[in-house]
Design a protein around this motif. Sequence first.
Motif, PDB file in Angstrom:
ATOM      1  N   ALA A  14       0.838  -1.200   0.000  1.00  0.00           N
ATOM      2  CA  ALA A  14       0.000   0.000   0.000  1.00  0.00           C
ATOM      3  C   ALA A  14       0.876   1.254   0.000  1.00  0.00           C
ATOM      4  CB  ALA A  14      -0.931   0.000   1.207  1.00  0.00           C
ATOM      5  N   LEU A  15       1.941   1.252   0.782  1.00  0.00           N
ATOM      6  CA  LEU A  15       2.857   2.400   0.798  1.00  0.00           C
ATOM      7  C   LEU A  15       3.524   2.597  -0.556  1.00  0.00           C
ATOM      8  CD1 LEU A  15       4.614   2.118   4.281  1.00  0.00           C
ATOM      9  CD2 LEU A  15       3.106   3.945   3.495  1.00  0.00           C
ATOM     10  N   ARG A  58       4.169   5.760  -5.415  1.00  0.00           N
ATOM     11  CA  ARG A  58       4.161   5.846  -6.892  1.00  0.00           C
ATOM     12  C   ARG A  58       3.238   6.944  -7.388  1.00  0.00           C
ATOM     13  NH1 ARG A  58       4.071  -0.574  -8.429  1.00  0.00           N
ATOM     14  NH2 ARG A  58       6.309  -0.889  -8.177  1.00  0.00           N
ATOM     15  N   ARG A  59       2.210   7.227  -6.601  1.00  0.00           N
ATOM     16  CA  ARG A  59       1.272   8.301  -6.969  1.00  0.00           C
ATOM     17  C   ARG A  59       1.771   9.669  -6.509  1.00  0.00           C
ATOM     18  NH1 ARG A  59      -2.583   4.362  -5.223  1.00  0.00           N
ATOM     19  NH2 ARG A  59      -2.869   5.511  -3.297  1.00  0.00           N
ATOM     20  N   GLY A  60       2.981   9.699  -5.917  1.00  0.00           N
ATOM     21  CA  GLY A  60       3.568  10.982  -5.535  1.00  0.00           C
ATOM     22  C   GLY A  60       3.410  11.354  -4.076  1.00  0.00           C
ATOM     23  N   SER A  92       8.698   8.571   2.261  1.00  0.00           N
ATOM     24  CA  SER A  92       9.553   8.741   3.437  1.00  0.00           C
ATOM     25  C   SER A  92       9.433   7.556   4.390  1.00  0.00           C
ATOM     26  CB  SER A  92       9.192  10.041   4.172  1.00  0.00           C
ATOM     27  OG  SER A  92       9.461  11.150   3.359  1.00  0.00           O
ATOM     28  N   GLU A  93       8.233   7.036   4.557  1.00  0.00           N
ATOM     29  CA  GLU A  93       8.026   5.880   5.436  1.00  0.00           C
ATOM     30  C   GLU A  93       8.710   4.644   4.869  1.00  0.00           C
ATOM     31  OE1 GLU A  93       6.942   3.424   8.537  1.00  0.00           O
ATOM     32  OE2 GLU A  93       7.059   5.599   8.401  1.00  0.00           O
ATOM     33  N   LEU A  94       8.661   4.458   3.562  1.00  0.00           N
ATOM     34  CA  LEU A  94       9.355   3.327   2.936  1.00  0.00           C
ATOM     35  C   LEU A  94      10.867   3.429   3.144  1.00  0.00           C
ATOM     36  CD1 LEU A  94       7.362   3.015  -0.397  1.00  0.00           C
ATOM     37  CD2 LEU A  94       7.500   1.293   1.416  1.00  0.00           C
TER      38      LEU A  94
END
Length: 63
Positions: free
Chosen positions: A25-26, A31-33, A39-41
């Motif tokens: 989900a992240l 990918r959608r900006g 940042s969390e990834l």
Amino acid sequence: MGRELIAEDRLPALLKEHQKVADQALVERARRGDQEAFSELVRAHRAQALRMGEQDHAGFASS
């Protein structure tokens, strides 16, 4: 009632699957900006790399 107990040996697999879904989900949000998702990834990747490095270092120190 209605709640099932989870066997302890299944818990790690369920947690891993839950994390995989959350990560997917992240990734889609990033990918959608979505800068917050990106940042969390990055934060999660760094934390995992640090944990892996600590495990490698601990194994080296014990040999």
